[in-house]
Structures are given as C-alpha cells and as structure tokens.
Design a protein around this motif. Sequence first.
Motif, PDB file in Angstrom:
ATOM      1  N   GLU A 193       5.310   9.153  -9.000  1.00  0.00           N
ATOM      2  CA  GLU A 193       6.596   8.448  -8.942  1.00  0.00           C
ATOM      3  C   GLU A 193       6.624   7.377  -7.854  1.00  0.00           C
ATOM      4  O   GLU A 193       7.353   6.385  -7.974  1.00  0.00           O
ATOM      5  CB  GLU A 193       7.739   9.439  -8.672  1.00  0.00           C
ATOM      6  CG  GLU A 193       7.864  10.545  -9.691  1.00  0.00           C
ATOM      7  CD  GLU A 193       7.254  11.838  -9.188  1.00  0.00           C
ATOM      8  OE1 GLU A 193       6.222  11.749  -8.450  1.00  0.00           O
ATOM      9  OE2 GLU A 193       7.766  12.912  -9.520  1.00  0.00           O
ATOM     10  N   LYS A 194       5.839   7.561  -6.777  1.00  0.00           N
ATOM     11  CA  LYS A 194       5.881   6.620  -5.662  1.00  0.00           C
ATOM     12  C   LYS A 194       5.537   5.207  -6.106  1.00  0.00           C
ATOM     13  O   LYS A 194       6.263   4.250  -5.826  1.00  0.00           O
ATOM     14  CB  LYS A 194       4.919   7.071  -4.552  1.00  0.00           C
ATOM     15  CG  LYS A 194       5.340   8.328  -3.811  1.00  0.00           C
ATOM     16  CD  LYS A 194       4.337   8.658  -2.708  1.00  0.00           C
ATOM     17  CE  LYS A 194       4.760   9.877  -1.907  1.00  0.00           C
ATOM     18  NZ  LYS A 194       3.784  10.192  -0.827  1.00  0.00           N
ATOM     19  N   GLY A 195       4.420   5.053  -6.772  1.00  0.00           N
ATOM     20  CA  GLY A 195       4.016   3.735  -7.236  1.00  0.00           C
ATOM     21  C   GLY A 195       4.945   3.211  -8.312  1.00  0.00           C
ATOM     22  O   GLY A 195       5.267   2.016  -8.341  1.00  0.00           O
ATOM     23  N   ALA A 196       5.387   4.089  -9.210  1.00  0.00           N
ATOM     24  CA  ALA A 196       6.286   3.672 -10.287  1.00  0.00           C
ATOM     25  C   ALA A 196       7.587   3.105  -9.733  1.00  0.00           C
ATOM     26  O   ALA A 196       8.112   2.104 -10.238  1.00  0.00           O
ATOM     27  CB  ALA A 196       6.567   4.855 -11.213  1.00  0.00           C
ATOM     28  N   LYS A 197       8.108   3.721  -8.688  1.00  0.00           N
ATOM     29  CA  LYS A 197       9.367   3.255  -8.094  1.00  0.00           C
ATOM     30  C   LYS A 197       9.200   1.898  -7.411  1.00  0.00           C
ATOM     31  O   LYS A 197      10.110   1.060  -7.447  1.00  0.00           O
ATOM     32  CB  LYS A 197       9.899   4.293  -7.114  1.00  0.00           C
ATOM     33  CG  LYS A 197      10.422   5.560  -7.790  1.00  0.00           C
ATOM     34  CD  LYS A 197      10.890   6.586  -6.775  1.00  0.00           C
ATOM     35  CE  LYS A 197      11.427   7.835  -7.465  1.00  0.00           C
ATOM     36  NZ  LYS A 197      11.831   8.890  -6.491  1.00  0.00           N
TER      37      LYS A 197
ATOM     38  N   CYS B 248       0.850  -1.190   0.000  1.00  0.00           N
ATOM     39  CA  CYS B 248       0.000   0.000   0.000  1.00  0.00           C
ATOM     40  C   CYS B 248       0.888   1.243   0.000  1.00  0.00           C
ATOM     41  O   CYS B 248       1.669   1.453   0.926  1.00  0.00           O
ATOM     42  CB  CYS B 248      -0.923   0.007   1.211  1.00  0.00           C
ATOM     43  SG  CYS B 248      -2.140   1.346   1.196  1.00  0.00           S
ATOM     44  N   VAL B 249       0.779   2.041  -1.046  1.00  0.00           N
ATOM     45  CA  VAL B 249       1.597   3.246  -1.190  1.00  0.00           C
ATOM     46  C   VAL B 249       0.907   4.400  -0.469  1.00  0.00           C
ATOM     47  O   VAL B 249      -0.257   4.711  -0.740  1.00  0.00           O
ATOM     48  CB  VAL B 249       1.817   3.590  -2.670  1.00  0.00           C
ATOM     49  CG1 VAL B 249       2.718   4.821  -2.808  1.00  0.00           C
ATOM     50  CG2 VAL B 249       2.415   2.401  -3.409  1.00  0.00           C
ATOM     51  N   GLU B 250       1.623   5.031   0.435  1.00  0.00           N
ATOM     52  CA  GLU B 250       1.060   6.114   1.230  1.00  0.00           C
ATOM     53  C   GLU B 250       0.989   7.419   0.427  1.00  0.00           C
ATOM     54  O   GLU B 250       1.828   7.693  -0.434  1.00  0.00           O
ATOM     55  CB  GLU B 250       1.904   6.345   2.485  1.00  0.00           C
ATOM     56  CG  GLU B 250       1.893   5.183   3.464  1.00  0.00           C
ATOM     57  CD  GLU B 250       0.512   4.943   4.062  1.00  0.00           C
ATOM     58  OE1 GLU B 250      -0.213   5.935   4.288  1.00  0.00           O
ATOM     59  OE2 GLU B 250       0.169   3.767   4.291  1.00  0.00           O
ATOM     60  N   GLY B 251      -0.031   8.212   0.746  1.00  0.00           N
ATOM     61  CA  GLY B 251      -0.136   9.552   0.191  1.00  0.00           C
ATOM     62  C   GLY B 251      -0.437   9.622  -1.293  1.00  0.00           C
ATOM     63  O   GLY B 251       0.019  10.546  -1.979  1.00  0.00           O
ATOM     64  N   ILE B 252      -1.207   8.651  -1.777  1.00  0.00           N
ATOM     65  CA  ILE B 252      -1.550   8.657  -3.198  1.00  0.00           C
ATOM     66  C   ILE B 252      -2.954   8.082  -3.362  1.00  0.00           C
ATOM     67  O   ILE B 252      -3.423   7.316  -2.513  1.00  0.00           O
ATOM     68  CB  ILE B 252      -0.498   7.860  -4.010  1.00  0.00           C
ATOM     69  CG1 ILE B 252      -0.566   8.225  -5.495  1.00  0.00           C
ATOM     70  CG2 ILE B 252      -0.645   6.360  -3.804  1.00  0.00           C
ATOM     71  CD1 ILE B 252       0.657   7.795  -6.277  1.00  0.00           C
ATOM     72  N   ALA B 253      -3.635   8.460  -4.450  1.00  0.00           N
ATOM     73  CA  ALA B 253      -5.038   8.107  -4.636  1.00  0.00           C
ATOM     74  C   ALA B 253      -5.219   7.059  -5.734  1.00  0.00           C
ATOM     75  O   ALA B 253      -4.244   6.481  -6.223  1.00  0.00           O
ATOM     76  CB  ALA B 253      -5.839   9.371  -4.952  1.00  0.00           C
TER      77      ALA B 253
END
Length: 340
Positions: free
Chosen positions: A326-330, A311-316
Amino acid sequence: MSSILSLHSTSLLSTTSYSTKLTVKSQAVLERTPKMGATYELKQGQNRFFHELPTGLKMEVICQKGVEFKDPERKCGNTPLVFVHGSFHAAWCWAEHWLPFFSGSGFDCYAVSLLAQGESDAPAGSVAGSLETHAGDIADFISKEIKSPPVLLGHSFGGLIVQYYLANLGNGQLPDTQDAYPKVSGAVLVCSVPPSGNSGLVWRYLFSKPIAAFKVTRSLAAKVFQTDLPLCKETFFSAVMDDHLVLSYQQLMKESLRLPLFDLRKLNKSLPVPQAPRSIKILVLGASDDFIVDTEGLSETGRFYAVPPVCVEGIAHDMMLDYSWEKGAKVILSWLKNLS
C-alpha cells in the motif's frame, strides 16, 4: 494479504488487505491451453483478454475497470492506467494488489504480459524481443484498446521499456496518420532499471558489495531464485514477508518467463535511452530495501528526467507485491490526483 497461487486450477482461500475472507475464483477462463503451469486466479471485477498484435501473436491483458461513484467527489480520476512488468513477472503481478487498489479509486486498469511472458504468445527466436519491439507492442495495444491518453507504469526492466516508449513519442506514422507511439498523460517508473541499463548497477555491486553482487548474479542470471526460497525472498521481498506468499509468487515467476525479455548484450549497446520530451510528467519511485536497483540507480533516473526521486521506506524491489504494498500505491495515487 492474499495468496494467489492456484496449481492446476485449484482455488485457494485467502484474505484481502482488509482481513475479509473470500474464495478467489477466476473471473475469466483462458480460451486456449494455458502456457503457465501455475495458474493465476483473477479477482472479482477482473477480466483476462488477448490483444492481437500486427504479427498475429496475442498478448495477455488483465483488466479491471474503475469503480463508478455516484458522488463525483469520491472519484480520484478517470485516466486509464497501463502497467508493464519486468523480468520473471507478467500481468498477474499487478492484478494481485494494485489493480484492485487503483480501480477502487476510479481508474480503468490494464496490465499487459509482454511476449513470451505469462499467458502471452512467444515469438520465434531465443529472446522475447527488444526495447523497440516491446514498446511497439504496448503502443499497438494503446492505439487500439485505450480511448484516452493513459499513464504508463513500468517496474524494473518494464520501467526501461516505458522510458523507451516516452523517448519515441511522436516518432513515425501509422497508415491512418496516428502516431506510432500514442500520447500518454504521464509515466511512473517503479524500481526501474535506470536509463543507462543495469551494467552500472552490476559494476557498483562488484566493487562495493561483492557478496550482494554474487547473490544477485546467482539469483537472477543463474535463476537460482526459482528453487531457493530464502534467496527469492531476499531478491524481491522484505524480510517480514510470509514464506507461503513468497512461495506462491516464486512459482508464478518461475512459470512466467519462457524466453528472456532481451538479449542483454545487444540491449546495453543501445543504451542510454534517448531523453523523453520535457513536457511528459514522470514519477520516479524507488524502494529503500531494493536488493536489485540501488540508491544511485534511483538517483540516476531522477537526474535524467530532472525530477526528485521518491524513495519509499520499508519496502523491497517487488513494491506491488511486497508486505507493505500500500505504501507505494498511495504515493502513486497522490501523484495521480495532482497530474492534471
């Protein structure tokens, strides 16, 4: 982040994530009359082509080839990536950020527009297709256009289509003895509808979050997100997302869907999807601020495939378009590096 909406072929001045200014110009001109009133201008290095299906209908594909590195140690991988969008989206949603990101690490990237979405042709009838037909179209594209087993990346309902594809690997034969569903190297389920469909999400919202349930129904079922900018932002994006970007994406979403992806009543009767082969490597990726797929939905998908969800924090929900895309992509890039 770049603004990507061009109405009636008007180019916009935008900035990349590295704050470098450039004018976004189309790298490929549509060879036929555009089906969308809002035109997506391709980025440098991207091309649009149309894959002809056995039915004669043509499916839009936006392609961006991986960067070639003289130093092989700089290249993260050469496994092709095939991206499958969800409802109200099309190939453009991946082309905005994730295609440049992953091609920059050496991956050949292909984003498809399912039938009756984006610039793809529409079949006869009241819906675009079914899990079987959509997955079959992707299989046909892979068998004819992709030279080595790709990684499938599916978002939202596109994730459910990917799950159906995985469940049918090795089933059936094409005339030349190729599998009807070509082999894949793995799959990434991005804010995906869980294997049991969206009915569980709806019922949980009704009992635990009635206001949210009303908003989601109003936004998606009644399609009010197409005209209500604040509701569109709440449904798909983070609160910090710039309104002008939300407006750009809102217009593209409005134009992308000409027929519903599925008949939801028939779809729910056919679920859950069958289990995929345990040998398939799967990344289950969710977002902490997802307004559509809740934490339990993410956990259900993880349990079904016996993998711990991330679960990636701070994203919708629209992880590939959101402010912190970039968070999910990384996370995916790190997973891809360890795939082999």
